[in-house]
Structure formats: C-alpha cells, structure tokens
Design an enzyme around this catalytic site. Structure first.
Site, short mmCIF file in Angstrom:
data_model
loop_
_atom_site.label_atom_id
_atom_site.label_comp_id
_atom_site.label_asym_id
_atom_site.label_seq_id
_atom_site.Cartn_x
_atom_site.Cartn_y
_atom_site.Cartn_z
N GLY A 254 55.43 64.26 14.70
CA GLY A 254 54.50 65.32 15.36
C GLY A 254 53.22 65.00 16.03
CB CYS B 197 55.88 59.12 13.50
SG CYS B 197 54.68 58.77 14.60
CE1 TYR B 198 50.49 65.13 10.98
CE2 TYR B 198 52.46 66.35 10.09
CZ TYR B 198 51.19 66.35 10.17
OH TYR B 198 50.47 67.14 9.52
CG HIS C 115 59.48 57.53 16.51
ND1 HIS C 115 59.69 58.92 16.07
CD2 HIS C 115 58.44 57.56 16.86
CE1 HIS C 115 58.20 59.52 16.19
NE2 HIS C 115 57.55 58.56 16.59
CD GLU D 298 63.11 59.44 15.42
OE1 GLU D 298 62.11 60.06 15.84
OE2 GLU D 298 62.97 58.66 14.70
CB SER E 168 79.03 78.80 32.56
OG SER E 168 79.43 77.66 32.14
CB VAL F 101 82.21 70.98 28.18
CG1 VAL F 101 81.01 70.75 27.72
CG2 VAL F 101 83.15 70.56 26.96
CG ASP F 102 77.75 73.22 26.77
OD1 ASP F 102 78.52 71.93 26.34
OD2 ASP F 102 76.84 73.07 27.31
CB SER F 103 80.78 78.66 28.52
OG SER F 103 81.23 78.03 29.66
CE LYS G 5 76.67 68.94 27.27
NZ LYS G 5 76.99 70.16 27.99
#
Length: 549
Positions: A71, A98-99, A200, A202, A254, A257-259, A405
């Site tokens: 953060g 980190c934080y 980090h 990640e 839309s 792929v998401d919708s 995604k």
C-alpha cells in the site's frame, strides 16, 4: 461485509480460502489472482475487516491464512490503515507483503524507519540467510528455491522492490530470512507462520515469486488445490439461481468473451428466462454486430435481440471530448436501452427484474467504486461499474465480478464457447468511442474502423493474433504534413497499440516484427482516406494504461 453479495462460494460446503487484506495497493487483486492460479480460493476484503466479521460473515469458508497487501501509506501516517490485532494473534499464518511486512513489524513490537538513502524501487537481489529452527513452518517460505534449504544460506534471488520505509528492528521472536545490499531485512519470519516480505512476489518481475507463494499456500498454510473451473461453474450457477429465483433476466451482450461467458452461466442457471440483448452503439468494430448475432443465434441457441441504437448513442456523444464523460454517457445510455427493452419484453413474456453484465475484477479495481478498498485510487471509470446511473429499475447480476480474464477464458472453454470467441482480444464496453481521442462522429468512426480492421487482419495473417493479448488502432487528434502523389497533405495520425499481458493488471508493449508494422502502416496510409501517418505505441502499463482513454 463489503463484497459478500458477489461471492462465488455457495453455502453448502466450507471451502478452504486465503483472505487478502487490501491496504490500497494496485496489485492487491493480483495477489488474489496468483492464489487462485494455484487452485486455492481467495477473497479480497477491505483492510479494516476484523477477525470477528470474517468468522461471522465468512462462516462458509475455512480460512487457512491471511495476506496483508502492500500500500502507499507509511505505518506512522496519522491515517495509516491497520490490521485487526486479533488476526495476527489468530494462530493462522499471515504473510505481509511490502507495507504488509512493515505493518507486521510495527504492530508486533518491532520498528519501521524511513529508508534515508536505502529506498529500493525496481529489480534487486536478496541473499537468503539460515532460518532459525524455532520459526517452524514460517521458515518454509523459501524452501526449494535456487538450491536453498531452510537451514543454510546458499542462494540469491532476483526480486522486485518498491518501498521507501524499511524494518530496522524485528518484533520479539522474529528472525531475518533474507537481506539485500541496501536493506538488512528483506524478509523475516516469526512463530506461528508469521512472515514478512519487503519485495513483491506477486509480480512477474520477481521470477520465483510464484514458487514463494506456493510455499506459503501448501507448506505454510497446508491448503488443498480444489478451486477449479468446474467448481466455479457449479457454485456460480447455484449463486445465480439463489439470487434470481423464478424471475426473468436480460443480459447485456457486448460481443466480448466476458459478457458471452456471463450469458452462458446465467442461461445454464435459469434457461429460457434469460434473453440476451446486443446493442449496436455505432462504436463497434468492423463486422462485429453481424458476428455476434450469428454466433449466439445459430451456434449457442440463446435467445437474442439486436437493437440498432447507433443514432441514439452518437447523438449523446456529439461534441463530447472528455474520456470520463464519454464512459459515463455510454454507461447510462446502455442501462436506459436495456430498461426499455425489459419493459417491451415484459409486455410479451412477463416482468424482467435483472440485468446480467460481464463485469470483471479489473473493471472494479480500476474504477475503485463500490465494494473496493477506500484506499484504492480511481484510474478510470468503466462503463459497467462507475459509469452506471444512480437509479436503476433492474437489479444487477454479475457472475464474473470476482474473476480475472484467464479464469473467465477457462470457464468459457468448459462451457463450450467456441475457441475463436474465447481468445478474442478484449474490447472495451464504450467501444471505439474511447479509441477516438476527442470528439466522436460518423466520419472519424469510419476512419478508425477501417484502420483497426487492417491491423487485426495482418496480425492474424502473420499468425501473431494469439501471441498478442490485445491489439487495436487509435485515432489521434493530431494532424501531420505528408506527401502523397507529389502533393502536400495535412491529414490524421493513427496510432497502433499491441500489448502482451497475463492478467491485464500490468502489460508490456508487443515486439511485433518490423516487416509486419511496415505492412500495416503502408496499407492504412494507402487504403484509409484522410490518414497519412502511422505510429506505434511502445509504452508499458504502468505507467500508461492499455487503452488511451
């Protein structure tokens, strides 16, 4: 508690989970994604969430450990976020990043000081130190990395740092696990599985970060790997049925792929009580409306209504140049169209109460709207999150709201969505309206649509479409002098953008072959009237976003 409504986990079984406490890092959700990549469920909650709240409102989860994210704050800031002390004393493993590491030290009796010349931003090398035997499972965090053992210092690791403050005094019972050239405490461990990492793990810039997180999950927290596409589908369908009941719904389709995946999930849950609505805003890519209707009507057999709203949207966008205003206008107009279609369908089939959207985690993160940490920063408003109007007659169903995604694509394949649809590049909800810098009109849309189609066609012809995560053309507001047919021109500049990304939280510009770029530029200048110059965007995210607006 915030975010509970969107949970993908059913109440029928206690699923193991890692809880990520969000202290405001733009990478907080990336941590959650990395956990899920290892088939362990994770949920992200606001930093101020207490252990009591988690035990009461997440009773359906078997919490196996906690991660404190990074953060922007300093632990000594007046308004610096804190962790509930009960979490640190729960006996469950806690990984501070980190934080999060600095907070562990600060709250458990150590000391954090400004770096004073020891700040580290970017790549760094840490040296692993012998782990104290009394640290138990916490010492397993570096096990098996680069020849390292839990007992000997025999390895160095490349990591990614981004911090100003540093831990200069350990909490009682802790020991140093790693150091860097400018930081004597780059990692620490304490009793009961308490671990702090100043770097980090990640991000992809820490090459062995995934192995470090795997050690935390499976060696320190003793998790099971049972978060799979099949389990997500089953639990999401159950959640949708619980939310919608016997009501009817419409889905905002839309063409992405998401919708599409959201529609398939809801269709599996409620069947013919779902109707998909595709709205042609006039800001679509070449051939998009026809392709959407063809795929859904003929191949997926989901009821579909296509609405031609081109004039309506372009009238609302006339003269608008601010990108945030464009997004908000399009978001509101989308909802109004769907409400009108719902009323029309209600007269024929009965009342419609729900609107399905393909909202993803990154949409929520970058909009920093409802259900996100108060410390997050708004990057841009997504039309289907922060762009929604205050008052709506339809309730939202967002089955993908907590997915990334890559997870959506896996689920799409499992649901039978055609591969060519699953691997289509993302296309923003506002469409070409935010790929035109400045005012949007029919002529500028026609110009951009033609240039974009050439770029995508040549990418496919070169066999590079799947290797690029997202590619598109941007129509800039810049005009430049050129020479065509021995005459002077003063015409528009088109920018090409292509990126590679695993998660769309970070992205790098794609190193496309020069010959391909030359061919695309030559075709655009020769085939698209009004364009005499093509440039290529070589900016990563961050500092830029993937889209220009």
């Amino acid at each position: 508690m915030k975010g509970e409504e969107g949970s993908l986990v059913s109440n029928h079984a206690r699923r193991q989970a890692i809880i990520v406490l969000d202290f405001g890092s733009q990478y907080s959700r990336l941590i959650a994604r990395r956990i899920r990549e290892n088939q362990v469920y994770s949920e992200l909650v606001p930093a101020e969430t207490t252990l009591e709240e988690l035990q009461r409102e997440k009773a359906h989860l078997e919490i196996k450990g906690f991660i404190l994210s990074g953060g922007p704050a300093s632990v000594y800031d007046d308004q610096a976020p804190r962790c509930d002390p009960a979490i640190l004393k729960s006996g469950l493993p806690v990984l501070g990043i980190c934080y999060g590491m600095q907070l562990l030290a600060h709250q458990l009796g150590g000391h954090v000081a400004p770096a004073h010349g020891r700040r580290e931003y970017g790549p760094a090398t840490i040296d692993l130190l012998p782990a104290a035997s009394e640290q138990g499972r916490a010492a397993e965090i570096f096990a098996g990395l680069a020849g390292a053992s839990v007992a000997t210092a025999s390895a160095s690791l490349k990591v990614w740092m981004s911090h100003g403050d540093s831990v200069d005094q350990l909490p009682p019972g802790f020991s140093v696990l790693a150091r860097s050239e400018s930081n004597p405490c780059a990692a620490m461990a304490g009793p009961g599985g308490l671990i702090g990492l100043q770097f980090h793990p990640e991000v992809t810039h820490t090459p062995q970060g995934r192995e470090i997180l795997r050690n935390f999950l499976f060696r320190v927290c003793d998790c099971r790997a049972d978060w799979t596409p099949g389990s997500v589908i089953d639990e999401t369908v159950a959640q949708i049925r619980s939310q919608v009941g016997e009501a009817r719904a419409i889905c905002a389709l839309s063409g992405g792929v998401d919708s599409a995946v959201a529609a398939l999930l809801v269709h599996r849950a409620i069947g013919e009580r779902l109707t998909c609505v595709f709205v042609d805003t006039g800001c679509m890519r070449a051939g998009e409306p026809e392709q959407v209707v063809e795929t859904f009507s003929r191949h997926l057999h989901i009821p579909l209504i296509a609405v031609d709203a081109r004039r309506r949207f372009l009238a609302r966008l006339e003269g608008v140049t601010d990108p945030e205003q464009k997004r908000k206008i399009i978001g509101e107009e989308f909802i109004r169209v769907f409400e009108e279609e719902a009323l029309r369908l209600a007269e024929e089939q009965g009342p419609i109460s729900f609107l399905v959207q393909g909202t993803l985690y990154p949409d929520v993160i970058e909009s920093a709207g409802r259900e996100t940490a108060s410390t997050a920063t708004r990057i841009k408003t997504h039309h289907n999150v922060g762009g929604l109007p205050e008052e709506m007659t339809l309730q939202l169903v967002e089955p993908l709201r907590w997915l990334f995604k890559d997870e959506v694509r896996e689920i799409g394949l499992a649901l039978g969505l055609p591969e060519e649809w699953v691997w289509r590049h993302p296309f923003p909800g506002p469409g070409l309206a935010i790929r035109i810098i400045g005012a949007v009109d029919e002529q500028r849309l026609h110009t951009l649509r033609a240039a974009d189609a050439i770029f995508i066609e040549e990418l496919r012809r070169a066999g590079l479409y799947r290797q690029v995560s997202q590619a598109f053309a941007v129509l800039t507001p810049v005009r430049s002098v050129g020479v065509m047919g021995d005459g002077r021109t003063y015409a528009q500049v088109v920018a090409l953008r292509a990126v590679t990304s695993e998660d769309f939280m970070t992205a790098d510009w794609a190193r496309l072959p020069y010959d391909l770029l030359a061919r695309v530029a030559n075709r655009i200048v020769n085939e698209v009237p009004g364009v005499n110059r093509v440039v290529y965007d070589i900016t990563s995210k961050p500092p830029a976003t993937i889209e220009w607006e």
